[in-house]
Design a protein around this motif. Structure first.
Motif, PDB file in Angstrom:
ATOM      1  N   VAL A 154     131.999   6.449 111.420  1.00 35.62           N
ATOM      2  CA  VAL A 154     131.004   6.792 112.440  1.00 35.62           C
ATOM      3  C   VAL A 154     130.530   8.235 112.267  1.00 35.62           C
ATOM      4  CG1 VAL A 154     130.632   7.076 114.928  1.00 35.62           C
ATOM      5  CG2 VAL A 154     131.934   5.121 114.069  1.00 35.62           C
ATOM      6  N   GLU A 155     131.405   9.117 111.837  1.00 31.61           N
ATOM      7  CA  GLU A 155     131.044  10.524 111.666  1.00 31.61           C
ATOM      8  C   GLU A 155     130.017  10.734 110.555  1.00 31.61           C
ATOM      9  OE1 GLU A 155     134.757  11.783 108.723  1.00 31.61           O
ATOM     10  OE2 GLU A 155     134.846  12.218 110.865  1.00 31.61           O
ATOM     11  N   ASN A 156     129.813   9.720 109.692  1.00 27.61           N
ATOM     12  CA  ASN A 156     128.848   9.822 108.595  1.00 27.61           C
ATOM     13  C   ASN A 156     127.506   9.174 108.916  1.00 27.61           C
ATOM     14  OD1 ASN A 156     130.775  11.102 107.079  1.00 27.61           O
ATOM     15  ND2 ASN A 156     131.261   9.340 105.786  1.00 27.61           N
ATOM     16  N   ILE A 157     127.361   8.674 110.138  1.00 24.64           N
ATOM     17  CA  ILE A 157     126.143   7.948 110.506  1.00 24.64           C
ATOM     18  C   ILE A 157     125.119   8.903 111.114  1.00 24.64           C
ATOM     19  CG2 ILE A 157     125.184   6.139 111.975  1.00 24.64           C
ATOM     20  CD1 ILE A 157     127.885   4.713 111.757  1.00 24.64           C
ATOM     21  N   TYR A 158     123.885   8.857 110.564  1.00 26.25           N
ATOM     22  CA  TYR A 158     122.787   9.686 111.102  1.00 26.25           C
ATOM     23  C   TYR A 158     122.156   9.028 112.329  1.00 26.25           C
ATOM     24  CZ  TYR A 158     122.936  11.998 106.521  1.00 26.25           C
ATOM     25  OH  TYR A 158     123.334  12.675 105.388  1.00 26.25           O
ATOM     26  N   TYR A 159     121.881   7.711 112.204  1.00 26.74           N
ATOM     27  CA  TYR A 159     121.241   7.026 113.327  1.00 26.74           C
ATOM     28  C   TYR A 159     121.414   5.512 113.215  1.00 26.74           C
ATOM     29  CZ  TYR A 159     117.320   6.392 110.016  1.00 26.74           C
ATOM     30  OH  TYR A 159     116.545   6.071 108.916  1.00 26.74           O
ATOM     31  N   PHE A 160     121.202   4.837 114.352  1.00 21.54           N
ATOM     32  CA  PHE A 160     121.116   3.381 114.435  1.00 21.54           C
ATOM     33  C   PHE A 160     119.670   3.049 114.780  1.00 21.54           C
ATOM     34  CE2 PHE A 160     125.518   4.243 115.892  1.00 21.54           C
ATOM     35  CZ  PHE A 160     126.231   3.477 114.976  1.00 21.54           C
ATOM     36  N   LEU A 161     119.069   2.119 114.040  1.00 27.94           N
ATOM     37  CA  LEU A 161     117.673   1.762 114.275  1.00 27.94           C
ATOM     38  C   LEU A 161     117.551   0.246 114.385  1.00 27.94           C
ATOM     39  CD1 LEU A 161     114.769   2.931 114.469  1.00 27.94           C
ATOM     40  CD2 LEU A 161     114.559   2.497 112.015  1.00 27.94           C
ATOM     41  N   ALA A 162     117.128  -0.247 115.546  1.00 31.37           N
ATOM     42  CA  ALA A 162     117.019  -1.688 115.783  1.00 31.37           C
ATOM     43  C   ALA A 162     115.715  -2.230 115.221  1.00 31.37           C
ATOM     44  CB  ALA A 162     117.102  -1.978 117.280  1.00 31.37           C
ATOM     45  N   THR A 181     124.279  -4.903 118.952  1.00 28.85           N
ATOM     46  CA  THR A 181     123.108  -4.464 119.715  1.00 28.85           C
ATOM     47  C   THR A 181     123.161  -2.962 119.969  1.00 28.85           C
ATOM     48  OG1 THR A 181     124.112  -4.774 121.900  1.00 28.85           O
ATOM     49  CG2 THR A 181     123.083  -6.703 120.881  1.00 28.85           C
ATOM     50  N   LEU A 182     121.986  -2.359 120.118  1.00 25.90           N
ATOM     51  CA  LEU A 182     121.938  -0.928 120.432  1.00 25.90           C
ATOM     52  C   LEU A 182     122.608  -0.640 121.768  1.00 25.90           C
ATOM     53  CD1 LEU A 182     118.478   0.612 119.497  1.00 25.90           C
ATOM     54  CD2 LEU A 182     120.679   0.939 118.379  1.00 25.90           C
ATOM     55  N   LYS A 183     122.470  -1.561 122.696  1.00 26.65           N
ATOM     56  CA  LYS A 183     123.060  -1.350 124.020  1.00 26.65           C
ATOM     57  C   LYS A 183     124.581  -1.230 123.919  1.00 26.65           C
ATOM     58  CE  LYS A 183     123.339  -3.330 128.657  1.00 26.65           C
ATOM     59  NZ  LYS A 183     122.925  -4.460 129.546  1.00 26.65           N
ATOM     60  N   ASP A 184     125.200  -2.127 123.146  1.00 26.12           N
ATOM     61  CA  ASP A 184     126.653  -2.066 122.977  1.00 26.12           C
ATOM     62  C   ASP A 184     127.072  -0.807 122.227  1.00 26.12           C
ATOM     63  OD1 ASP A 184     126.987  -4.427 124.311  1.00 26.12           O
ATOM     64  OD2 ASP A 184     127.167  -5.671 122.522  1.00 26.12           O
ATOM     65  N   LEU A 185     126.300  -0.441 121.208  1.00 28.12           N
ATOM     66  CA  LEU A 185     126.608   0.768 120.434  1.00 28.12           C
ATOM     67  C   LEU A 185     126.480   2.011 121.307  1.00 28.12           C
ATOM     68  CD1 LEU A 185     124.724  -0.178 117.155  1.00 28.12           C
ATOM     69  CD2 LEU A 185     127.212   0.052 117.392  1.00 28.12           C
ATOM     70  N   GLU A 186     125.471   2.039 122.160  1.00 29.41           N
ATOM     71  CA  GLU A 186     125.276   3.181 123.057  1.00 29.41           C
ATOM     72  C   GLU A 186     126.415   3.276 124.068  1.00 29.41           C
ATOM     73  OE1 GLU A 186     121.659   5.133 125.684  1.00 29.41           O
ATOM     74  OE2 GLU A 186     121.789   2.954 125.509  1.00 29.41           O
ATOM     75  N   THR A 187     126.867   2.134 124.555  1.00 30.06           N
ATOM     76  CA  THR A 187     127.997   2.121 125.497  1.00 30.06           C
ATOM     77  C   THR A 187     129.261   2.657 124.845  1.00 30.06           C
ATOM     78  OG1 THR A 187     127.073   0.229 126.702  1.00 30.06           O
ATOM     79  CG2 THR A 187     129.433   0.657 126.954  1.00 30.06           C
ATOM     80  N   GLU A 188     129.495   2.242 123.599  1.00 29.28           N
ATOM     81  CA  GLU A 188     130.717   2.631 122.907  1.00 29.28           C
ATOM     82  C   GLU A 188     130.670   4.069 122.398  1.00 29.28           C
ATOM     83  OE1 GLU A 188     133.673   0.988 119.330  1.00 29.28           O
ATOM     84  OE2 GLU A 188     131.776  -0.030 119.761  1.00 29.28           O
ATOM     85  N   PHE A 189     129.507   4.502 121.905  1.00 26.74           N
ATOM     86  CA  PHE A 189     129.416   5.814 121.255  1.00 26.74           C
ATOM     87  C   PHE A 189     128.463   6.767 121.979  1.00 26.74           C
ATOM     88  CE2 PHE A 189     130.212   2.675 117.792  1.00 26.74           C
ATOM     89  CZ  PHE A 189     131.490   3.096 117.443  1.00 26.74           C
ATOM     90  N   GLY A 190     128.361   6.596 123.295  1.00 23.00           N
ATOM     91  CA  GLY A 190     127.413   7.395 124.069  1.00 23.00           C
ATOM     92  C   GLY A 190     127.654   8.889 124.034  1.00 23.00           C
ATOM     93  N   ASP A 191     128.880   9.314 123.719  1.00 21.36           N
ATOM     94  CA  ASP A 191     129.156  10.742 123.650  1.00 21.36           C
ATOM     95  C   ASP A 191     128.851  11.325 122.272  1.00 21.36           C
ATOM     96  OD1 ASP A 191     131.203   9.300 122.476  1.00 21.36           O
ATOM     97  OD2 ASP A 191     132.714  10.826 122.897  1.00 21.36           O
TER      98      ASP A 191
END
Length: 246
Positions: A154-162, A181-191
């Motif tokens: 995760v530390e190597n990821i620039y962005y998620f694009l749906a 889904t972006l929603k699940d990813l945002e919930t998990e990695f929102g910080d």
């Protein structure tokens, strides 16, 4: 694995069925055209569909596109006598491509690979479920690629694009597709990630600033990337506030 075979030639179905059974897998259903394959796939939920390309009515490529909309989504392996379809087949996200007459050794290679892939995906899914229950974040994202299951820190990821059904994960070594889904990813990695658009989450760590494209239109810069991502007006105030805190 449970396998569905679709071919408009009965002899081809019989031969593939024998090979599949000899390799220790189950033939749950057979179809002679694309529409029938779709109906049977919804009924039997196969792990793999062995799919001919040139068939009357709905051809294999059109059928594959529809199969990709199913949940759970089966793996798709094209079996055809025409190798000029290979590029188009892989563009439709095929998991394998075999030329007729299909050789047992080649079929075994493809099915063995898919078996390992399924086991790895199930292992990752179980791990995610356990982490969700314990409220623990993942440190890696698992993606299915032609190389197998690729784990992206995760530390190597620039962005998620749906983009429609899939999410592109842009990371330091390239990009992969995942079916989260972006929603699940945002919930998990929102910080760690901030939403800049309805279809995009950007790593806070790699945020480098905003650029004005035209009147009222902005895009975001990411460190180490030449790419720019559009920022929606709805998410602009929150993004500005976050950048000021960096």
């Amino acid at each position: 694995m449970d396998i569905l075979i679709c071919d408009d030639e009965i002899l081809a179905i019989e031969r593939l069925s024998r090979l599949v059974i000899q390799l220790g897998h189950n033939v749950v259903a057979t179809a002679t055209h694309g529409l029938q394959a779709l109906e049977l796939a919804e009924q039997y939920l196969p792990d793999v569909v062995l799919l001919d390309i040139q068939m009357p009515g709905m051809d294999g490529l059109s059928c594959a596109h529809e199969l990709r909309q199913l949940d759970p989504m089966p793996a798709i392996v094209f079996c055809t006598a025409y190798d000029d379809h290979a590029l188009e087949a892989f563009r439709s996200h095929a998991d394998g491509y075999l030329l007729k007459p299909v050789m047992q050794q080649e079929l075994q290679k493809v099915l063995d690979h898919l078996t390992k892939l399924t086991q790895a995906q199930m292992s990752n899914l179980k791990q995610k479920e356990i982490m969700d229950e314990l409220n623990v974040k993942r440190h890696q994202i698992a993606a299915k690629t032609y190389r197998g299951v690729e784990l992206v820190p995760v530390e190597n990821i620039y962005y998620f694009l749906a983009d429609q059904k899939y999410v592109t994960v842009r990371h330091k070594n390239g990009s992969v597709l995942i079916d989260e889904t972006l929603k699940d990813l945002e919930t998990e990695f929102g910080d760690q990630f901030i939403r800049i658009h309805r279809n995009a989450l950007v790593s806070i760590h790699f945020l480098d600033g905003l650029e004005v494209v035209s009147s009222g239109q902005y895009q975001v810069r990411c460190r180490e990337l030449d790419e720019r991502l559009a920022v929606s007006r709805r998410h602009l105030p929150g993004l500005r506030e976050r950048i000021q805190k960096l």
